[in-house]
Structure formats: structure tokens, C-alpha cells
Write an enzyme that holds these catalytic residues in place. Sequence first.
Site, PDB file in Angstrom:
ATOM      1  N   HIS A 139       0.939  -1.286   0.080  1.00 10.59           N
ATOM      2  CA  HIS A 139       0.103   0.081   0.061  1.00 10.59           C
ATOM      3  C   HIS A 139       1.025   1.203   0.196  1.00 10.59           C
ATOM      4  CE1 HIS A 139      -2.846   2.871   1.771  1.00 10.59           C
ATOM      5  NE2 HIS A 139      -3.805   2.022   1.394  1.00 10.59           N
ATOM      6  N   GLN A 219      -4.695  -5.009   6.585  1.00 10.53           N
ATOM      7  CA  GLN A 219      -5.450  -6.064   6.390  1.00 10.53           C
ATOM      8  C   GLN A 219      -5.490  -7.464   7.026  1.00 10.53           C
ATOM      9  OE1 GLN A 219      -7.855  -5.122   3.976  1.00 10.53           O
ATOM     10  NE2 GLN A 219      -7.115  -3.511   3.552  1.00 10.53           N
ATOM     11  N   LYS A 242     -10.582  -1.196   9.962  1.00 10.57           N
ATOM     12  CA  LYS A 242     -10.477  -2.433   9.284  1.00 10.57           C
ATOM     13  C   LYS A 242     -10.870  -3.433   9.993  1.00 10.57           C
ATOM     14  CE  LYS A 242      -7.595  -0.383   6.093  1.00 10.57           C
ATOM     15  NZ  LYS A 242      -8.033   0.186   4.695  1.00 10.57           N
ATOM     16  N   CYS A 380      -4.834   2.516  -3.777  1.00 15.22           N
ATOM     17  CA  CYS A 380      -3.485   2.929  -3.075  1.00 15.22           C
ATOM     18  C   CYS A 380      -2.247   2.195  -3.534  1.00 15.22           C
ATOM     19  CB  CYS A 380      -3.750   3.226  -1.481  1.00 15.22           C
ATOM     20  SG  CYS A 380      -4.864   4.890  -1.365  1.00 15.22           S
TER      21      CYS A 380
HETATM   22  N1  PMP Z   1      -1.850  -0.474   4.488  1.00 18.63           N
HETATM   23  C1  PMP Z   1      -2.812  -1.316   3.890  1.00 18.63           C
HETATM   24  C2  PMP Z   1      -2.409  -2.795   3.484  1.00 18.63           C
HETATM   25  C3  PMP Z   1      -4.061  -0.722   3.865  1.00 18.63           C
HETATM   26  O1  PMP Z   1      -5.063  -1.677   3.204  1.00 18.63           O
HETATM   27  C4  PMP Z   1      -4.322   0.240   4.296  1.00 18.63           C
HETATM   28  C5  PMP Z   1      -5.989   0.899   3.977  1.00 18.63           C
HETATM   29  N2  PMP Z   1      -6.453   0.751   2.938  1.00 18.63           N
HETATM   30  C6  PMP Z   1      -3.483   0.992   4.845  1.00 18.63           C
HETATM   31  C7  PMP Z   1      -2.141   0.542   4.862  1.00 18.63           C
HETATM   32  C8  PMP Z   1      -3.660   2.473   5.400  1.00 18.63           C
HETATM   33  O2  PMP Z   1      -4.358   2.572   6.545  1.00 18.63           O
HETATM   34  P1  PMP Z   1      -5.039   3.750   6.984  1.00 18.63           P
HETATM   35  O3  PMP Z   1      -5.726   4.482   5.931  1.00 18.63           O
HETATM   36  O4  PMP Z   1      -6.267   3.415   8.316  1.00 18.63           O
HETATM   37  O5  PMP Z   1      -3.999   4.490   7.713  1.00 18.63           O
END
Ligand code: PMP
Length: 422
Positions: A139, A219, A242, A380
Site C-alpha cells: 500500500h 489487512q 479495518k 493505493c
Molecule cells: N496498509 C494497507 C495494506 C491498507 O489496506 C491500508 C488502508 N487501505 C493502509 C495501509 C492505510 O491504513 P489507514 O488509512 O487506516 O492509515
Amino acid sequence: MTATPTIDGSQPVSAAPTLDVEAVRREFPILERLIGKARLVYLDNAASTQRPLAVLDAERDFETHAYSNVHRGVHTLSQEATEAYEGARERVRRFLGAADAREVIFLRGTTEAINLVAQSYGRAEVSAGDNMVVSEMEHHSNIVPWQMLCQERGAELRVLPMDDDGELILEELDRLLDERTRIVAVGAVSNALGTINPIAEIARRVHDAGAVLVVDGAQAVPHQQVDVQAMGADFFAFSAHKVYGPSGVGALWGRRELLEAMPPWQGGGSMIQSVRFDQTTYAPLPAKFEAGTPEIVGAVGLAAALDFVDRWGMEAISAHETRLLERACAQLDDLPGVRRIGNARRRASVLSFLLDGIHAHDVGTLLDRDGIAVRAGHHCAQPVMQHYGVASTTRASFGIYNTEEEVDRLVEAVRRTQEFFA
Ligand code: PMP
């Protein structure tokens, strides 16, 4: 279908405890919502899960009866708020299998947690000529903070590649690691592909090379029984939203000796022992990393979310989601013109796909007309999209409250979308 997902455990899915999904659903009134004339099918769980009544009630109850700022007060409400907040920290410790609640830092979420490690540990430990490794399937929040660090320090950012199934190529890791590698940062589960990465195996290799392992657990927490010690992580980051908790709160876990040696990140109230203009000293863990008033209500909600997950049992939850994923993959694979992205042997809950000749956003928009909430975009994870030569995918992601009937509705709606564009 070409690969069978398996849960992250020794038990086959068929032997795992079953889940009373109808009872679970009664805890989520939002699932009764109509979108137009259709009942909502919420398949955007990898972005944010919905919150059960137990979480909403815990937050409201705390806000109604015991809300106050934490740590500084002598009055009853402040003491109760402090107890609730520190109780939530202990709850997270237990959830993560950590040894010590002082190793749990409350932050805004995974992104902030990774930025903390990059800016505190990273700035202290990474110098010009050093290198670090991230994987190709990360991500953006587990890429960009490290890019910024490497640019600042004159260090090299190396990329651990994946194969076309969406599995990391571990032999490449051994090639990338050397005596100048300081940090390796890898997600436990990919949000774009669902791949479950072999973190314990990666940790062994990283530690043999003398580096530390930062695990993005965003995740993983809704699908796996996490044990940060057994997996061999040095840092582990996750977000409450999540895992059936609120947004705006999450936690960083780090090994105590590492956190203790790290310089503070943000300065302000609560993170100090004493302040003088000629010298300030810092508070011990965890306060050293929690400058300012924290997300108190969010921490209470997070603790309630972890209780909720425990009540239903992680083993039953992940087996349930795996059954849904298998059903969805099998049915989509039977439809011509569907390309699934990501086919790792071990996957959790995420189904990314493309329909021939139809933009992923159009698919998402048409599914929404049938009440089906999915995500369309690059998730992302643009390097993942680049690997497959696509700009975006449509992603359905399953949670504790999804049903087989909802999977069938998804597949039927995909078929209708294809007809619409035919
Ligand atoms: N890492 C992963 C694998 C994610 O899926 C996400 C959220 N889509 C994030 C990091 C970022 O999380 P947050 O927006 O809650 O900081």
C-alpha cells in the site's frame, strides 16, 4: 478455479467452527439499508468495515457517562477515562500477543504508525549508503514514508518483486539483503490482491541479515489471529476501522528495546517528563510517542471491536470469509470476459477483477445501482497496478457479515454489467 485459498492456520476450512451469520448481521443495522430499491450488499470491507452495535454502544456509553481528558486529571471522570483508555491499550496488547502494554502506541492508524517508525527509528538508524526493502505489493502508506526517509538520508530503496500470481519472490529477498540493509517493510496481507505473505519466514531472513522488520498489519487484523512475537515482527501497525472499529485510531506495536532507544517523534503535552528552556526530558513508553490529547473515544471503540471479534472467534471468521472468497472466485471464473487479478495460494477476503472492455469505475457504478458496494481504483497500490499493466481494478472484499447469497448477487450483477455494455 486455479487456486484454492486457505486460511492462515493448520486447520482446513471445512474443520473450522461455523459462524451464525444471521446473528452477526443483527448486530449491524446498517446492513438493512436500501440503496435505491435494493438491500445494501457491503463488499468494501478492505477499505473500512462497518461497526457493530457493541462498538457504537461502547463509544456512546463512554461519551455519555465517563468522557474526559486522560492522564492529567485528579477528578473522577478523568480517572475513569484514563482507566478506559489504558484498558484499551491492554486489550490491544492481548489482541496482538504482545508481551507488554507499554509497547502499544495509540495513533491515528496504520499510516501514522508507519510514518512514526520511518521518522523516529528510520532517521536515527538509516544513513547515506544504507538501504532498505519494501515489497512490490505494498500500500502507498508502506512505500511513501520510506521513500521520503531514503531521499532525506541518501539511502537506497530496494523493491522485493512478486510473481504474476501475486506472491512475493522470497529468493529475491536474499539477493536484496546485505550488511547495509537497515529496514524491511512488508504487508502481512495485500489490500489489492489478498495475498497472505509468509511473515515469519520473511522475519527469519531479515533478522539473519541484521535488519528490522516492519509489518503493515492493516489487512491482517480482520482475518488472522495475530501474534506479533510468533511472527517475528519488530514493528506492527494496524487501523481500527479495518477490524470493525472506528476510523481515526489505530496502533503501533514495537519491540520495547527498540521503542525505548528511539527518539520521540512529535513534541508536545503528555510526552514529557519535565520541560525547561535549557533542557526537556521525555516520558517513558508509551507516552513518549503520544504527544497531545489522543483519540480517547476511538480507543474505547477499538477495544469493543476487538471484544466483538473475539466473541465470534477469528478462526470462524476467517474460515467464513474464505468460503465466500472461494465461492466468488469459482463463479467469476465461470463467466467469460472476467480477469481476476491476484491468484496467490494463500489469500484473504479480497477479490480484484477486471471485465473485458469495461472501465473498473463503470463496473463499480453499475454494481452500486444494484446496491452492491465495491471499490474501484488503484487501491493505493499503484505499483501493483503497474505490475499487471492496468490502471485500476474493481475490488470486492468480504467481512464477517457477508453471506453466500450476497456473493451470488455480486456475480449476478457482474453478469448484468457485462450485458449492459455488450
Ligand atoms: N496498509 C494497507 C495494506 C491498507 O489496506 C491500508 C488502508 N487501505 C493502509 C495501509 C492505510 O491504513 P489507514 O488509512 O487506516 O492509515
